[in-house]
Design a protein around this motif. Sequence first.
Motif, PDB file in Angstrom:
ATOM      1  N   TRP A   1       0.833  -1.198   0.000  1.00  0.00           N
ATOM      2  CA  TRP A   1       0.000   0.000   0.000  1.00  0.00           C
ATOM      3  C   TRP A   1       0.871   1.253   0.000  1.00  0.00           C
ATOM      4  O   TRP A   1       1.915   1.282   0.644  1.00  0.00           O
ATOM      5  CB  TRP A   1      -0.890   0.041   1.244  1.00  0.00           C
ATOM      6  CG  TRP A   1      -1.933  -1.013   1.303  1.00  0.00           C
ATOM      7  CD1 TRP A   1      -1.904  -2.143   2.063  1.00  0.00           C
ATOM      8  CD2 TRP A   1      -3.187  -1.041   0.601  1.00  0.00           C
ATOM      9  NE1 TRP A   1      -3.059  -2.875   1.882  1.00  0.00           N
ATOM     10  CE2 TRP A   1      -3.861  -2.218   0.991  1.00  0.00           C
ATOM     11  CE3 TRP A   1      -3.804  -0.184  -0.315  1.00  0.00           C
ATOM     12  CZ2 TRP A   1      -5.121  -2.564   0.491  1.00  0.00           C
ATOM     13  CZ3 TRP A   1      -5.056  -0.532  -0.808  1.00  0.00           C
ATOM     14  CH2 TRP A   1      -5.696  -1.707  -0.414  1.00  0.00           C
TER      15      TRP A   1
ATOM     16  N   THR B   1       5.115   0.321   9.241  1.00  0.00           N
ATOM     17  CA  THR B   1       3.905  -0.235   8.631  1.00  0.00           C
ATOM     18  C   THR B   1       4.144  -0.804   7.238  1.00  0.00           C
ATOM     19  O   THR B   1       3.333  -1.586   6.750  1.00  0.00           O
ATOM     20  CB  THR B   1       2.817   0.854   8.483  1.00  0.00           C
ATOM     21  OG1 THR B   1       3.293   1.848   7.561  1.00  0.00           O
ATOM     22  CG2 THR B   1       2.499   1.499   9.826  1.00  0.00           C
TER      23      THR B   1
ATOM     24  N   ILE C   1       3.851   0.988   4.713  1.00  0.00           N
ATOM     25  CA  ILE C   1       3.114   1.904   3.835  1.00  0.00           C
ATOM     26  C   ILE C   1       4.004   3.112   3.572  1.00  0.00           C
ATOM     27  O   ILE C   1       4.546   3.690   4.507  1.00  0.00           O
ATOM     28  CB  ILE C   1       1.803   2.387   4.495  1.00  0.00           C
ATOM     29  CG1 ILE C   1       0.906   1.192   4.833  1.00  0.00           C
ATOM     30  CG2 ILE C   1       1.077   3.377   3.587  1.00  0.00           C
ATOM     31  CD1 ILE C   1      -0.359   1.590   5.579  1.00  0.00           C
TER      32      ILE C   1
ATOM     33  N   TYR D   1      -6.374   0.530  11.697  1.00  0.00           N
ATOM     34  CA  TYR D   1      -5.088   0.408  12.396  1.00  0.00           C
ATOM     35  C   TYR D   1      -4.642   1.768  12.904  1.00  0.00           C
ATOM     36  O   TYR D   1      -4.843   2.787  12.234  1.00  0.00           O
ATOM     37  CB  TYR D   1      -4.009  -0.154  11.449  1.00  0.00           C
ATOM     38  CG  TYR D   1      -2.739  -0.543  12.175  1.00  0.00           C
ATOM     39  CD1 TYR D   1      -2.700  -1.707  12.931  1.00  0.00           C
ATOM     40  CD2 TYR D   1      -1.602   0.265  12.148  1.00  0.00           C
ATOM     41  CE1 TYR D   1      -1.555  -2.066  13.635  1.00  0.00           C
ATOM     42  CE2 TYR D   1      -0.447  -0.090  12.845  1.00  0.00           C
ATOM     43  CZ  TYR D   1      -0.444  -1.262  13.587  1.00  0.00           C
ATOM     44  OH  TYR D   1       0.678  -1.612  14.286  1.00  0.00           O
TER      45      TYR D   1
ATOM     46  N   THR E   1      -5.170   4.347   9.829  1.00  0.00           N
ATOM     47  CA  THR E   1      -5.398   3.987   8.426  1.00  0.00           C
ATOM     48  C   THR E   1      -6.667   3.147   8.269  1.00  0.00           C
ATOM     49  O   THR E   1      -7.026   2.387   9.169  1.00  0.00           O
ATOM     50  CB  THR E   1      -4.218   3.152   7.879  1.00  0.00           C
ATOM     51  OG1 THR E   1      -4.072   1.972   8.683  1.00  0.00           O
ATOM     52  CG2 THR E   1      -2.922   3.931   7.915  1.00  0.00           C
ATOM     53  N   PRO E   2      -7.329   3.254   7.107  1.00  0.00           N
ATOM     54  CA  PRO E   2      -8.520   2.431   6.875  1.00  0.00           C
ATOM     55  C   PRO E   2      -8.177   1.020   6.400  1.00  0.00           C
ATOM     56  O   PRO E   2      -9.076   0.247   6.090  1.00  0.00           O
ATOM     57  CB  PRO E   2      -9.247   3.211   5.773  1.00  0.00           C
ATOM     58  CG  PRO E   2      -8.155   3.891   5.018  1.00  0.00           C
ATOM     59  CD  PRO E   2      -7.076   4.203   6.019  1.00  0.00           C
ATOM     60  N   ILE E   3      -6.878   0.712   6.332  1.00  0.00           N
ATOM     61  CA  ILE E   3      -6.435  -0.623   5.921  1.00  0.00           C
ATOM     62  C   ILE E   3      -5.474  -1.169   6.964  1.00  0.00           C
ATOM     63  O   ILE E   3      -4.888  -0.413   7.726  1.00  0.00           O
ATOM     64  CB  ILE E   3      -5.667  -0.570   4.576  1.00  0.00           C
ATOM     65  CG1 ILE E   3      -4.618   0.569   4.636  1.00  0.00           C
ATOM     66  CG2 ILE E   3      -6.587  -0.398   3.403  1.00  0.00           C
ATOM     67  CD1 ILE E   3      -3.513   0.451   3.663  1.00  0.00           C
TER      68      ILE E   3
ATOM     69  N   PRO F   1      -1.928  -2.320   7.521  1.00  0.00           N
ATOM     70  CA  PRO F   1      -0.709  -2.118   6.723  1.00  0.00           C
ATOM     71  C   PRO F   1      -0.036  -3.442   6.346  1.00  0.00           C
ATOM     72  O   PRO F   1      -0.149  -4.442   7.060  1.00  0.00           O
ATOM     73  CB  PRO F   1       0.192  -1.317   7.665  1.00  0.00           C
ATOM     74  CG  PRO F   1      -0.733  -0.647   8.622  1.00  0.00           C
ATOM     75  CD  PRO F   1      -1.861  -1.621   8.811  1.00  0.00           C
ATOM     76  N   THR F   2       0.677  -3.385   5.235  1.00  0.00           N
ATOM     77  CA  THR F   2       1.355  -4.550   4.674  1.00  0.00           C
ATOM     78  C   THR F   2       2.254  -5.259   5.704  1.00  0.00           C
ATOM     79  O   THR F   2       2.156  -6.473   5.891  1.00  0.00           O
ATOM     80  CB  THR F   2       2.248  -4.096   3.487  1.00  0.00           C
ATOM     81  OG1 THR F   2       1.622  -2.992   2.838  1.00  0.00           O
ATOM     82  CG2 THR F   2       2.476  -5.214   2.503  1.00  0.00           C
TER      83      THR F   2
END
Lengths: 337, 337
Positions: free
Chosen positions: A13, A315, A317, B150, B175-177, B179-180
């Motif tokens: 991301w 993260t 990101i 997150y 974040t709305p996701i 993270p990787t």
Amino acid sequence: MSEIRQDRATKRWVVLATERAKRPHDAVKRSEAAPEPEYSPDCPFCPGNEDKTPAEVLALRSPGSEPNGPGWQVRVFANRFAALRPEGEVRVENPEWFTSITGVGIHDVIVEHPHHNETPATMTLGEMLLVFEVLSQRFAQLAGDRRLAYLALFRNQGVTAGSSLHHPHAQLIGTPIVPTHVRQELTTAREFYDDAVCCVYCATMQHELADGRRVVLDNDHYCAFTPYASRWPFETWIVPKHHEPVVVFDDRFDTESFARTLQSVLRMLYLGAGNPDYNLVLHQAPLRDSCEDYYHWHMEIVPRLSTPAGFEFGTGIWINTVMPEEAAPYLRSFAGQ
Amino acid sequence: MSEIRQDRATKRWVVLATERAKRPHDAVKRSEAAPEPEYSPDCPFCPGNEDKTPAEVLALRSPGSEPNGPGWQVRVFANRFAALRPEGEVRVENPEWFTSITGVGIHDVIVEHPHHNETPATMTLGEMLLVFEVLSQRFAQLAGDRRLAYLALFRNQGVTAGSSLHHPHAQLIGTPIVPTHVRQELTTAREFYDDAVCCVYCATMQHELADGRRVVLDNDHYCAFTPYASRWPFETWIVPKHHEPVVVFDDRFDTESFARTLQSVLRMLYLGAGNPDYNLVLHQAPLRDSCEDYYHWHMEIVPRLSTPAGFEFGTGIWINTVMPEEAAPYLRSFAGQ
């Protein structure tokens, strides 16, 4: 509003931060370093200083010149501060918990040009082809070493990109393990293939070409684009049109076409992004895991125009302030110069 | 010979490069920046300059002081160049190929002290506790926001660590996701748990305590160590002894004990590693995926004493020149000062 984008090939991301958005021109940080001379007496990579480096393992030389003396065009030797060394056997130690492996491998320096102040962006095509000639020979030398699992070819250009010496050089590290990121890329690519019966890099390239906005360069053999989920301002990938998991230096690779493509991209960055410090990394399949159907070698070039910090390292990101849709036309405007 | 080590919790490989090995003392790069004043009229985070920041969302203030004016001890507001903004709905766009999500989220700045030249390493314990009081309130405010997946809490200290302002501050990005990197950590931790019926962070901590060589600090509630597969010179993790997937600001967290531990570690780095630029990142489970059995919150502190380059970004393998077995006793020698 910012956009959060995902790279399909890595599931990575990226936040494209429009609140901090910069025009491509504003993201450029022109180097303030003084120009370097063609020859620097203190540089261990300059001709005449061969005794300041470990002995060469390979070189292209003028007829009659002696190894470890001047007269070379491209020269390869072990990094004096090698991360890995070619002596000994790969031994895995796993006493209960703490896994370690002996640091066996190779860590080459490839000096690309005798001139201290040359860069791949400004070399002649002929000079660039000599570098690939040497790489081809070196890859062939190493192909038989069963201790190596992966060959990582990269260039660090400039101090902020981690380079301590100005003289133009690439590095090659051969590791006895498949690196973490490579394994993740392979896993994602295999999962994609198992669903779509298609290589995710082939698909990415096709979508980038169809969209067109992020394409920097497109020829018969190669395509270069600023990826949809670019982590860095002006991040550029070069992807071969012929699906191939590893670089094989034969007709499929088409050395001259690749050298032209790479040089065009580096020259656009040199002119457009102000000769930025950058890292260039070859991504390819491991040596003994051919991944033929689903992996696709490519080259990633990341100019170091931003500083990854706690959020990026914690993260994974990345926050990028330059939209790749703006970076690509900006770079294209320097094509052919 | 170098050693290639693997971190069990992340499967990350690191080269401990003994050929380039440095004594801990030699890896220290003391800052050459001039000392900063207690108050800097141009600093937007200094008291009296509140109108140079977005409006505060939270602050600890002296009785009678007005919001967005001086009189605060700790102050929280949105980053002026926020990567994500709290307005609007999370919308996923996936037209065929290029996945993106609207940049909805939060990006807070937490100014930790009114003094421009303070750092967490030199604050009083009471001042540090105020920061945690504010974090506790802010986490509670955000807990109900279903758009956030997150919360990433981090500090960037110094220019090479990505900080543009000297005034002491932390940042919080929601974040709305997921993270990787967090997803990868969760996956590895879950796989470990499914095999061993044990949390990989609990196991790591137990092995580090049993080995002892890399332990920097050990008390009833927390343990700090330079991990076996440290990526950076003096990389230090703080791990709570009580298994908990997320930070919950209650008795289990024991704010005072954590503040003391964090401050001790930061002070050892401040004194021993020359007040280095660093990133500090809280790692915890996502907001709506409790991962109770297998994930374990912790804090990672990475001094920026080396420059990640092409090899690190391309392969995910880090080269570290300071053995964690030497970093830990060196740091311990500054304990209690």
